[in-house]
Design a protein around this motif. Structure first.
Motif, PDB file in Angstrom:
ATOM      1  N   PRO A 178       0.735  -1.192   0.089  1.00  0.00           N
ATOM      2  CA  PRO A 178       0.158  -0.004  -0.018  1.00  0.00           C
ATOM      3  C   PRO A 178       1.048   1.360   0.237  1.00  0.00           C
ATOM      4  N   SER A 179       2.132   1.315   0.673  1.00  0.00           N
ATOM      5  CA  SER A 179       2.741   2.335   0.690  1.00  0.00           C
ATOM      6  C   SER A 179       4.329   2.480   0.505  1.00  0.00           C
ATOM      7  N   THR A 180       4.764   1.558  -0.102  1.00  0.00           N
ATOM      8  CA  THR A 180       6.165   1.435  -0.395  1.00  0.00           C
ATOM      9  C   THR A 180       6.713   2.066  -1.283  1.00  0.00           C
ATOM     10  N   LEU A 181       7.396   3.469  -1.348  1.00  0.00           N
ATOM     11  CA  LEU A 181       7.691   4.152  -2.526  1.00  0.00           C
ATOM     12  C   LEU A 181       8.736   3.368  -3.178  1.00  0.00           C
ATOM     13  N   VAL A 182       8.486   3.327  -4.659  1.00  0.00           N
ATOM     14  CA  VAL A 182       9.766   2.617  -5.455  1.00  0.00           C
ATOM     15  C   VAL A 182      10.219   3.567  -6.462  1.00  0.00           C
ATOM     16  N   ALA A 183       9.275   4.546  -6.650  1.00  0.00           N
ATOM     17  CA  ALA A 183      10.019   5.605  -7.636  1.00  0.00           C
ATOM     18  C   ALA A 183       9.283   6.891  -7.665  1.00  0.00           C
ATOM     19  N   LYS A 184      10.095   7.995  -7.360  1.00  0.00           N
ATOM     20  CA  LYS A 184       9.594   9.366  -7.174  1.00  0.00           C
ATOM     21  C   LYS A 184      10.154  10.185  -8.585  1.00  0.00           C
ATOM     22  N   GLY A 185       9.300  10.762  -9.403  1.00  0.00           N
ATOM     23  CA  GLY A 185       9.586  11.662 -10.325  1.00  0.00           C
ATOM     24  C   GLY A 185       9.823  10.964 -11.775  1.00  0.00           C
ATOM     25  N   THR A 186       9.905  11.414 -12.752  1.00  0.00           N
ATOM     26  CA  THR A 186       9.895  11.170 -14.206  1.00  0.00           C
ATOM     27  C   THR A 186      11.560  10.155 -14.429  1.00  0.00           C
TER      28      THR A 186
END
Length: 127
Positions: free
Chosen positions: A43-51
């Motif tokens: 539900p909430s594990t960030l795997v990529a941020k930004g293009t």
């Protein structure tokens, strides 16, 4: 029915994303994402941020020769689009499929956030 132009309709934007993914067209795929897009493993594990992060992750995935996402169903509620898919992949251990739920939050004419929930990996050619 939405009063948005088809090109700005959340389902149309997500469909363009899926079509570009299946065509392995990285530039067309990236054109569907906002600059500050975020991808999460549900539900909430960030795997990529930004293009830049998303492009780096997807450029590797799109090199898989058998990559294909088959849409099983789609639900749209406002700016949220939820796809149920079977994705054919070239895993390190061989050809297989994985069931996936992808939820996209569309802002304007781009996907701003995506959450991905993976099911069981199955080895072998898709049925």
């Amino acid at each position: 029915m939405s009063n948005m132009p088809a090109s700005h309709d959340p389902a149309s934007i997500v469909q363009r994303q899926l079509d570009a993914y299946n065509a392995r067209d990285l530039d067309a795929l990236m054109a569907t994402y906002a600059e500050d897009v975020e991808h999460f493993e549900f539900p909430s594990t960030l795997v990529a941020k930004g293009t830049a992060d998303v492009r780096a992750r997807l450029s590797i995935r799109l090199q898989e020769p058998d990559l294909h996402a088959r849409l099983l169903g789609r639900t749209v509620m406002g700016n949220l689009v939820i796809d149920h898919e079977i994705v054919t992949r070239n895993f390190p251990e061989g050809l297989g499929t994985i069931e996936m739920i992808a939820m996209y939050e569309v802002s304007g004419d781009r996907i701003g956030r995506g959450w991905f929930k993976f099911g069981e990996k199955r080895m072998g050619a898709p049925a």
